[in-house]
Design an enzyme around this catalytic site. Structure first.
Site, PDB file in Angstrom:
ATOM      1  N   LYS A  73       0.840  -1.206   0.000  1.00 61.22           N
ATOM      2  CA  LYS A  73       0.000   0.000   0.000  1.00 61.22           C
ATOM      3  C   LYS A  73       0.873   1.252   0.000  1.00 61.22           C
ATOM      4  O   LYS A  73       2.071   1.196   0.279  1.00 61.22           O
ATOM      5  CB  LYS A  73      -0.938  -0.001   1.199  1.00 61.22           C
ATOM      6  N   TYR A 107      15.306  30.314   7.158  1.00 66.73           N
ATOM      7  CA  TYR A 107      14.076  31.001   7.551  1.00 66.73           C
ATOM      8  C   TYR A 107      13.969  31.116   9.065  1.00 66.73           C
ATOM      9  O   TYR A 107      14.258  30.183   9.808  1.00 66.73           O
ATOM     10  CB  TYR A 107      12.849  30.258   7.025  1.00 66.73           C
TER      11      TYR A 107
END
Length: 355
Positions: free
Chosen positions: A34, A252
């Protein structure tokens, strides 16, 4: 030249891990594919396990159809079952196995026009409290499925919620609930995911479901001499070097400030590629094979590493973000997450497969 970010997938390690899962479990084992094979590429992983795996597991029907249309043979189980009754026709067409987790879904089977009997894995909620029939409803469900004439094979399954915690009483309690629910009913069983396969050998049923351990991920606090091998090496390179004085902010927000003159390496990888944005300064990396550390906030496309202890490093130097010699679980722990999430989030990288 393309951006130097690669996810190299070692298919021989994948096969090794599947063989380990099967040996430890002792019975048959589904290879769980999956979420695009936990980010590793479902089709390529299925092809690598062809003729070895007892079957495959996926979350939903679109994942199963992708495998079938790529030529993947053998059993494929829909772990979440179907979402609309119309999908039963596709389950029959593509010869899929399906989970069933509610009494209402038995209504769907009874009303369906089918030409061949289904293989149904009935999910019992033994304590996970996610999907599954209440234990008291299982016998009714079993009888109705057999009486419908549309189900040829029933497997009873459950899912352990804390199998990776070996000092926890929850898993034995769930197992006891499951065994009591089945009593003397002659059905095949499936209990163990990777954590159960690795950590609870006394609780294995007929079918295991090997997920993250196939990809070298952590699933239980149990050390083995032949531990699952990492399948993905996630690598990039330094694309720029900066020389900063002490007291300079990086990235940042300026949350990281150099404490001394610092050589900073800028690496082509960021959160848009699947590297966790929340990874703090100090998160480990390998710089040309040697341990190093992340500094500054992770950006969308780049991150920065400390080169002070790596005097030979420069533009073009390889940086391993996780993989061999740097387990993904270590990076995940630093970021407050799990290696499953790291694997599943990888994108914008060139995928390279080898045996």
């Amino acid at each position: 030249m393309s951006r130097p970010l690669t996810a190299t997938i070692d298919l021989s390690a994948l096969r090794h891990n599947y063989a380990l899962a099967r040996r430890l479990h002792g019975g048959k084992v589904l290879a769980i594919l999956k979420a695009n094979g936990y980010g590793h590429g479902a089709v390529r992983c299925a092809e690598a396990l062809a003729g070895i795996a007892d079957g495959f597991g996926v979350a939903a029907i679109e994942e199963a159809i992708q495998l079938r249309e790529a030529g993947v043979q053998g059993p494929i189980l829909l772990l979440e079952g179907w979402f609309e009754p119309a999908e039963l026709a596709l389950i029959e067409r593509y010869e899929l196995w399906t989970a069933l987790h509610s009494l209402e879904q038995i209504d769907d089977i009874e009303a369906a026009e089918l030409t061949r009997p289904l293989t149904v894995w009935v999910k019992i909620d033994s304590g996970m409290h996610r999907l599954g029939l209440a234990p008291a409803d299982f016998r009714q469900a079993h009888a109705r499925l057999l009486a419908s004439g549309k189900v040829g094979r029933i497997v009873a399954m459950t899912h352990f919620s804390r199998a990776d915690e070996l000092d926890c009483a929850t898993t034995p309690q769930q197992h006891a609930c499951f065994v009591e629910t089945l009593a003397d009913l002659p059905v095949e069983t499936s209990l163990c995911n990777s954590g159960g396969i690795l950590g609870w050998p006394a609780l294995h049923g007929d079918w295991g479901r090997a997920g993250v351990m196939l990809y070298g991920g952590t699933a239980a606090d149990r050390l083995l001499p032949d531990w699952p091998r990492p399948v993905m090496n996630f690598d990039s390179r330094i694309i720029a070097v900066r020389e900063l004085a002490a007291g300079e902010p990086i990235g940042y927000g300026g949350g990281f400030v150099t404490e001394r003159p610092t050589r900073v390496g800028v690496v082509a990888c960021g959160y848009a590629d699947g590297y966790p944005r929340v990874a703090p300064a100090g998160t480990p990396v390998l710089i040309d094979g040697q341990r190093g550390r992340l500094i500054g906030r992770v950006s969308m496309d780049m991150l920065t590493v400390d080169l002070n202890d790596h005097p030979a490093a420069g533009v073009g130097t390889p940086v391993r973000l996780w993989g061999e010699d740097l387990p993904a679980c270590e990076v995940a722990a630093a970021a407050g997450t799990i290696d499953y999430e790291l694997f599943c989030n990888v994108k914008r990288a060139a995928f390279v497969y080898h045996d």
